[in-house]
Design a protein around this motif. Structure first.
Motif, short mmCIF file in Angstrom:
data_model
loop_
_atom_site.label_atom_id
_atom_site.label_comp_id
_atom_site.label_asym_id
_atom_site.label_seq_id
_atom_site.Cartn_x
_atom_site.Cartn_y
_atom_site.Cartn_z
N UNK A 69 0.79 -1.37 -0.02
CA UNK A 69 0.18 -0.23 -0.54
C UNK A 69 0.62 1.06 0.01
N UNK A 70 0.80 2.25 -0.26
CA UNK A 70 0.31 3.15 -1.02
C UNK A 70 0.21 4.42 -0.52
N UNK A 71 0.56 5.34 0.57
CA UNK A 71 -0.72 6.42 0.73
C UNK A 71 0.14 8.06 1.41
N UNK A 72 -0.87 8.99 0.72
CA UNK A 72 -0.32 10.04 0.98
C UNK A 72 -0.66 10.62 1.85
N UNK A 73 0.01 11.71 2.39
CA UNK A 73 -0.04 12.72 3.81
C UNK A 73 0.90 13.70 3.74
N UNK A 74 -0.29 14.93 4.17
CA UNK A 74 0.39 16.27 4.00
C UNK A 74 0.65 16.89 5.17
N UNK A 75 1.70 17.75 5.43
CA UNK A 75 2.46 17.93 6.46
C UNK A 75 2.57 19.48 6.08
N UNK A 76 3.02 20.24 7.20
CA UNK A 76 3.25 21.67 7.13
C UNK A 76 5.11 21.31 7.67
N UNK A 133 -6.47 -10.61 1.94
CA UNK A 133 -7.88 -11.38 2.05
C UNK A 133 -8.87 -10.86 0.86
N UNK A 134 -8.47 -10.15 -0.08
CA UNK A 134 -8.49 -10.63 -1.97
C UNK A 134 -7.93 -10.44 -2.86
N UNK A 135 -6.33 -11.44 -2.30
CA UNK A 135 -5.79 -12.98 -2.43
C UNK A 135 -4.95 -12.26 -3.22
N UNK A 136 -3.99 -11.36 -3.22
CA UNK A 136 -3.67 -10.32 -3.41
C UNK A 136 -1.97 -10.64 -2.90
N UNK A 137 -1.18 -10.80 -3.15
CA UNK A 137 0.12 -11.47 -3.12
C UNK A 137 0.79 -9.94 -1.47
N UNK A 138 1.66 -10.09 -1.30
CA UNK A 138 1.72 -8.60 -0.14
C UNK A 138 3.36 -8.89 0.21
N UNK A 139 3.84 -7.25 -0.27
CA UNK A 139 5.24 -7.79 0.81
C UNK A 139 5.29 -7.22 2.11
N UNK A 140 4.60 -7.44 2.81
CA UNK A 140 4.12 -7.17 4.19
C UNK A 140 5.04 -5.37 4.59
N UNK A 141 5.33 -4.89 3.61
CA UNK A 141 5.17 -3.10 3.84
C UNK A 141 4.37 -2.54 3.10
N UNK A 142 3.97 -0.84 4.01
CA UNK A 142 4.18 0.13 3.45
C UNK A 142 5.00 1.48 3.11
N UNK A 143 4.19 1.99 2.55
CA UNK A 143 5.26 2.85 1.95
C UNK A 143 3.74 3.96 2.44
N UNK A 195 8.56 19.77 -0.40
CA UNK A 195 9.41 18.65 -0.16
C UNK A 195 8.49 17.23 0.16
N UNK A 196 9.41 16.27 -0.53
CA UNK A 196 8.44 14.53 -0.76
C UNK A 196 9.27 14.25 0.38
N UNK A 197 8.93 12.99 1.52
CA UNK A 197 9.94 12.23 1.81
C UNK A 197 9.39 10.83 1.99
N UNK A 198 9.50 10.17 2.23
CA UNK A 198 8.89 8.72 1.61
C UNK A 198 9.19 7.41 3.21
N UNK A 199 8.38 7.02 3.70
CA UNK A 199 9.01 6.26 5.03
C UNK A 199 8.22 5.41 4.91
#
Length: 247
Positions: free
Chosen positions: A105-112, A138-148, A166-170
């Motif tokens: 999964x990848x999720x967008x977050x905005x911060x100050x 649960x929808x049949x996808x293989x995951x890396x068990x990580x998220x961005x 600026x952009x930062x990826x965790x």
């Protein structure tokens, strides 16, 4: 059949009583005006990402910050669970296909401002990412068990040339089993009697003081909050809860 999401389960973790009233009695916590700027940025970001999805490459904003390509799979996911007789659903901001073919999964977050180290993400968004991983599996996808989790924040620059961000990826490890455990615990809560308030719930305390007319009176009966897995590594818990929670 109860229909739950990551944000509803987060409410359960905060206060079982507020959660029970929200789902079973449709009594929601009061809310103030919601800022429209994050929603506008989110809309523009998703359109921008969609252009590069069709090209089969990562957008330049995050290229080099993570590996993979953007998934073409549907982002609205859900499943009916026969064990709990409840439904869990959610809508991912996006999803990345890792080089080994597994999804994250990848999720967008905005911060100050730029986020702190990884503990910030683990404190505020770990559970949300756990839920999204559970939905994918649960929808049949293989995951890396990580998220961005991708953060966007304003930086100094020549504003007349465009507002610079600026952009930062965790990247965090995820635990779908923990997400399911909380989901099952929440459904058991809904099936029972109205539970006590969580000790730290300001909403329940305000309601109690308002109804009793005694500002110095005791708070409502408190229940221990549902157990939550300790983040990896132990995060700092000081500082305000971010306004963009589950944005």
């Amino acid at each position: 059949m109860p229909q739950l999401s990551a944000s509803r389960l987060k409410l359960f973790q905060e206060c079982p009583r507020c959660f029970w009233l929200h789902i079973n009695r449709k009594l929601e916590r009061p809310r103030g005006p919601f800022p429209s700027l994050p929603s506008g940025i989110d809309r523009v970001l998703k359109g921008y990402f969609e252009q590069y999805r069709q090209q089969g490459v990562l957008p330049p904003l995050i290229a080099g910050k993570l590996d993979g390509t953007l998934s073409m799979h549907p982002l609205t996911l859900g499943f009916n669970d026969p064990e709990t007789r409840a439904r869990l659903w959610g809508k991912l901001d996006d999803c990345v296909i890792r080089p080994d073919g597994r999804l994250a999964p990848l999720d967008h977050k905005t911060r100050a401002s730029a986020p702190d180290d990884l503990s910030y993400t683990q404190t505020y968004y770990q559970f949300q990412m756990d839920v999204y991983t559970l939905l994918l599996e649960r929808n049949g996808h293989r995951t890396s068990r990580t998220a961005h989790v991708v953060y966007y924040f304003p930086i100094e620059g020549a504003l007349h040339q465009g507002f610079p961000f600026g952009v930062a990826v965790h990247t965090v490890d995820t635990d779908p089993d923990e997400a399911y455990r909380v989901f099952a615990e929440a459904t058991r809560c809904l099936a029972g009697a109205l539970p006590p308030s969580a000790a730290a719930c300001e909403f329940c305390r305000w309601l109690h003081l308002r109804s009793s007319g005694d500002p110095g009176g005791p708070p409502p009966a408190a229940a221990s909050p549902p157990s939550v897995r300790a983040p990896r590594p132990a995060p700092r818990t000081t500082g305000p809860v971010p306004d963009d929670l589950f944005a």
